[in-house]
Design an enzyme around this catalytic site. Structure first.
Site, PDB file in Angstrom:
ATOM      1  N   CYS A   1      23.139  22.290  13.205  1.00 28.48           N
ATOM      2  CA  CYS A   1      21.803  21.740  13.369  1.00 28.48           C
ATOM      3  C   CYS A   1      21.644  20.462  12.555  1.00 28.48           C
ATOM      4  O   CYS A   1      22.313  20.286  11.544  1.00 28.48           O
ATOM      5  CB  CYS A   1      20.790  22.759  12.867  1.00 28.48           C
TER       6      CYS A   1
ATOM      7  N   ARG B   1      20.808  28.088  21.361  1.00 31.46           N
ATOM      8  CA  ARG B   1      21.916  28.292  20.434  1.00 31.46           C
ATOM      9  C   ARG B   1      21.734  29.591  19.639  1.00 31.46           C
ATOM     10  O   ARG B   1      22.709  30.165  19.156  1.00 31.46           O
ATOM     11  CB  ARG B   1      22.012  27.120  19.441  1.00 31.46           C
TER      12      ARG B   1
ATOM     13  N   LYS C   1      22.985  36.544  15.302  1.00 33.80           N
ATOM     14  CA  LYS C   1      23.867  35.377  15.478  1.00 33.80           C
ATOM     15  C   LYS C   1      24.718  35.170  14.233  1.00 33.80           C
ATOM     16  O   LYS C   1      25.939  35.044  14.309  1.00 33.80           O
ATOM     17  CB  LYS C   1      23.018  34.121  15.732  1.00 33.80           C
ATOM     18  N   ASN C   2      24.056  35.137  13.077  1.00 35.67           N
ATOM     19  CA  ASN C   2      24.781  34.762  11.857  1.00 35.67           C
ATOM     20  C   ASN C   2      25.733  35.849  11.366  1.00 35.67           C
ATOM     21  O   ASN C   2      26.571  35.580  10.501  1.00 35.67           O
ATOM     22  CB  ASN C   2      23.793  34.373  10.753  1.00 35.67           C
TER      23      ASN C   2
ATOM     24  N   ARG D   1      24.176  18.827   4.682  1.00 34.81           N
ATOM     25  CA  ARG D   1      25.050  19.977   4.833  1.00 34.81           C
ATOM     26  C   ARG D   1      26.506  19.681   4.431  1.00 34.81           C
ATOM     27  O   ARG D   1      27.416  19.711   5.260  1.00 34.81           O
ATOM     28  CB  ARG D   1      24.971  20.526   6.266  1.00 34.81           C
ATOM     29  N   PRO D   2      26.731  19.401   3.154  1.00 36.59           N
ATOM     30  CA  PRO D   2      28.099  19.152   2.697  1.00 36.59           C
ATOM     31  C   PRO D   2      28.939  20.433   2.709  1.00 36.59           C
ATOM     32  O   PRO D   2      28.389  21.537   2.850  1.00 36.59           O
ATOM     33  CB  PRO D   2      27.905  18.658   1.264  1.00 36.59           C
ATOM     34  N   ILE D   3      30.251  20.270   2.543  1.00 29.91           N
ATOM     35  CA  ILE D   3      31.122  21.453   2.545  1.00 29.91           C
ATOM     36  C   ILE D   3      31.961  21.533   1.254  1.00 29.91           C
ATOM     37  O   ILE D   3      32.985  22.190   1.208  1.00 29.91           O
ATOM     38  CB  ILE D   3      32.031  21.499   3.800  1.00 29.91           C
ATOM     39  N   ASP D   4      31.469  20.825   0.207  1.00 31.22           N
ATOM     40  CA  ASP D   4      32.222  20.778  -1.049  1.00 31.22           C
ATOM     41  C   ASP D   4      32.499  22.165  -1.642  1.00 31.22           C
ATOM     42  O   ASP D   4      33.584  22.406  -2.200  1.00 31.22           O
ATOM     43  CB  ASP D   4      31.470  19.900  -2.068  1.00 31.22           C
TER      44      ASP D   4
ATOM     45  N   ILE E   1      16.066  25.340   0.394  1.00 28.49           N
ATOM     46  CA  ILE E   1      17.476  25.496   0.795  1.00 28.49           C
ATOM     47  C   ILE E   1      18.016  24.225   1.459  1.00 28.49           C
ATOM     48  O   ILE E   1      19.060  23.728   1.086  1.00 28.49           O
ATOM     49  CB  ILE E   1      17.660  26.699   1.765  1.00 28.49           C
TER      50      ILE E   1
END
Ligand code: UD1
Length: 416
Positions: A116, A397, A22-23, A121-124, A326
């Site tokens: 999920c 998923r 998937k990844n 889960r930031p996107i900085d 993580i």
């Protein structure tokens, strides 16, 4: 088909083929946007996240066909870079379309990506790296607008090896003017798969598989034929499923090289594992030995298999300590395992102590996220009596058909 019913207590026997990753599939599919010609991507799993990525690509103007041989994507007609809100919300990996689209269309509008429900889960890291490459971001009505008149290479150092940020930098870097030097890159095999795909298309990337990538941008990319590697997380789920439920199995095409830390953990739990050209053979112990486990970026133990090990250790001989380094909030499965008789102390958002019990009892439990859901299916295989796992759309998923695969191994599992 929102639930899975499992009659537990049956040792697993036989062999099962491991689906494509998937990844790896998701960023490779996103990368087809950069090619502007037809590419054929083989061995993509038939899972909800891949279907969502296909609809996103279609909504952007790509022609996408799922053929017998694989998914054919022709991105020559990409018209727009506005992503439909619902599709983005459901899938965090839509984020890797950001790097590809900014490179292809110079402007992107997207909602904050979902995924999920684990951690914040930031996107900085994505944003600051792309800013260094000449992208400007603004927020309008909850949407993120990214604009770049001239995407250029940059020297970037990631303070944490984020998989998604590394992928975005690679995707933007291959189209940028000049060189991008990325220090502290994620070394996950899925990042390497993306780089290999791009190299096949004509990109020039050095240091693949290491934490220092040098991306020489601006080369023309051509369509290609690429096979996605097997899914190490799905292989690991079935491997630990066998260690928990007992028996011996062959995981066909399991990627042994990428699973070193997983195989080590399996051996510490008393499993015997042998790799051959066919895949990985696993022989389960009578009862799993307790373990000290810490998740870490690759080549460390993958966070995506932490919940499955936790589930298996609920029947371990003694006390296991599991530390999650993580993602925070990745122990939500504990509450459900307790309904089956598990004894687990959550001492902090990143550490649990599992007191192994002789047996688990079947129960009605609910999947709340993808990997925790798979862990509940494994717990059901180990338990006495019947278990119903609800919330299975989360599991679909990432797993093509977890019930079918465990049935291949002799388990009594049905979708209901
Ligand atoms: C990918 C995988 C996911 C896996 C994870 C870690 C895909 C589609 N998903 O997710 O299955 O569990 O790698 O191996 O490939 N972070 C920040 N700022 C950022 C980005 C990340 O603080 O800008 C933090 C995250 O909150 C998290 C950690 O970094 O705590 C790891 O995230 P990252 O490696 O980016 O994971 P994903 O790419 O989202």
């Amino acid at each position: 088909m929102d639930s899975i019913r499992i009659q537990g207590g049956i040792a697993l026997q036989g062999k099962v083929r491991v689906q494509g990753s998937k990844n790896a599939s998701l960023p490779v599919l996103a990368a087809t946007l950069l090619v502007g010609e037809e590419s054929l991507i083989r061995n993509c799993p038939r899972i909800a996240d891949v279907y969502s990525m296909i609809s996103l690509l279609k909504s952007l103007g790509c022609s996408v066909h799922w053929q017998k041989r694989g998914i054919a994507v022709d991105s020559s007609q990409v018209r727009r870079a506005e992503m439909p809100k619902d599709a983005v919300k459901g899938m965090r990996s839509s984020l890797c379309l950001l790097g590809a689209l900014i490179a292809r269309c110079s402007e992107v509008v997207m909602e904050h990506p979902g995924g999920c429900v684990i951690g914040e889960r930031p996107i900085d890291l994505h944003l600051s790296a792309l800013r260094q490459m000449g992208v400007e971001f603004t927020e309008e009505e909850g949407c993120l607008r990214a604009v770049s008149d001239r995407l250029h290479g940059a020297d970037i150092a990631l303070p944490f090896p984020s998989v998604g940020a590394t992928e975005n930098i690679v995707l933007a870097g291959v189209m940028a003017e000049g060189d991008t030097v990325l220090e502290g890159a994620a070394m996950e095999p899925e990042v390497s798969a993306l780089c290999l795909f791009l190299q096949r298309c004509g990109a020039w990337i050095e240091g693949v598989g290491t934490d220092r990538l040098v991306i020489h941008g601006g080369r023309r990319l051509y369509g290609t034929d690429f096979t996605v590697p097997a899914d190490r997380i799905v292989a690991g789920t079935y491997l630990f499923g066998c260690i928990g439920a007992g028996g011996n199995v062959l995981l066909e095409q399991a990627p042994e090289e990428e699973m070193r830390s997983v195989l080590e953990a399996a051996e510490q739990m008393g499993g015997r594992v042998y790799a051959s050209r066919e895949g990985i053979y696993v022989q389960a112990p009578a009862r799993p030995a307790a373990i000290e486990l810490v998740t870490a970026p690759y080549p460390g133990f993958p966070t995506d298999l932490q919940s499955v090990v936790l589930a298996v250790e609920t029947r371990g001989k003694g006390r296991s300590r599991i530390r999650e380094r993580i993602f925070e909030n990745r122990f939500r499965v504990v509450e459900e395992l307790e309904k089956m008789g598990a004894s687990v102390e959550v001492d902090s958002p990143e550490s649990v102590l599992v007191h192994g019990v002789e047996t688990l009892q079947g129960a009605h439990v609910e999947a709340r996220e993808l990997r925790g859901g798979a862990a509940l299916v494994v717990a059901g295989l180990m338990a006495e009596g019947e278990t119903f796992v609800g919330g299975c759309p989360y599991i679909y998923r990432g797993y093509e058909n977890i019930g079918r695969d465990f049935r291949e191994l002799g388990a009594r599992v049905a979708s209901v």
